[in-house]
Design an enzyme around this catalytic site. Sequence first.
Site, mmCIF file in Angstrom:
data_model
loop_
_atom_site.group_PDB
_atom_site.id
_atom_site.type_symbol
_atom_site.label_atom_id
_atom_site.label_comp_id
_atom_site.label_asym_id
_atom_site.label_seq_id
_atom_site.Cartn_x
_atom_site.Cartn_y
_atom_site.Cartn_z
ATOM 1 C CB CYS A 139 35.909 35.351 39.398
ATOM 2 S SG CYS A 139 36.161 34.672 41.052
ATOM 3 C CG HIS A 258 37.472 38.856 42.236
ATOM 4 N ND1 HIS A 258 36.492 38.205 41.528
ATOM 5 C CD2 HIS A 258 37.833 39.933 41.462
ATOM 6 C CE1 HIS A 258 36.256 38.844 40.398
ATOM 7 N NE2 HIS A 258 37.057 39.892 40.334
ATOM 8 C CG ASP A 274 37.515 42.409 37.692
ATOM 9 O OD1 ASP A 274 36.636 41.560 37.939
ATOM 10 O OD2 ASP A 274 38.034 43.121 38.572
#
Length: 322
Positions: A139, A258, A274
Amino acid sequence: MDSIHGHYHIQLSNYSAGENLQSATPPEGVIGAHRVKVETALSHSNRQKKLSATIKHNQSSRSMLDRKLTSDGKVNQRSSFTFSMIMYRMIHFVLSTRVPAVRESVANYGGNINFKFAQTKGAFLHQIIKHSDTARGACEALCAHWIRSHAQGQSLFDQLYVGGRKGKFQIDTLYSIKQLQIDGCKADVDQDEVTLDWLKKNGISERMIERHCLLPTVDVTGTTGSEGPDQLLNAILDTNGIGYGYKKISLSGQMSGHTIAAYVNENSGVTFFDPNFGEFHFSDKEKFSKWFTNSFWENSMYHYPLGVGQSFSVFTFDSKEV
């Protein structure tokens, strides 16, 4: 993660003529002096099907890249198998179950889905699960590459996929994403610093606002938890009076972390990325705010302190306005 299949079959040989195989007790290994051989048309057919499926899987894995090596001759990163890869795959599966709810909610709040992407499943997961440092997710690196691409007036997905459509990866971009994540996971480094340095080398610097003859960054840290996402949302939408800005948003909880990203523009709205759900656009900050607070925060499961719903850091970046 590449699957390792162990194929076992029992064979029975040296039976005398007329012996009834159907009435014999299914053997294991060797019975007396007789070698074991149980061969049926069905089992042979099943083995052929498994072999064919394995071959197709291996071929499709290779064909997922536009070529074997990067432009500078590097191979797609992979590492030895670790049992943590199994755990990460299970976590990815749980998160992937939230994809439909998050995406379906976007239109309900006046937003649009620009690109459906999820690192928690499918072909991209198959690529990152190959290396122990990317198996948990990429991520941070994905968001850095997304910011760079958007600031250049391009799409990360046009650079990641051949023709901008899911199917075949452009190995140069895939390799770059994985390598940035790997570099940030080394024991002796700070991942944020690694990412900031990479972005700076690509023409994107942290925003600084002059205060008392100093130029501090405008990074914001805070908590979510029982307080909800209001403080986080304010940090995302704050453009420091300039009217636009890129955001790298780090979420942390008791057991996980995250990263998500956004481009906020007072005139054109909010583009939100995202890595677990995709890229979305809202034409104004109000629509995005309602969606983020009333739908996304809970549907994504980010509100759980055990996951990533405990604290946050928001970094703001400057580049040419697009």
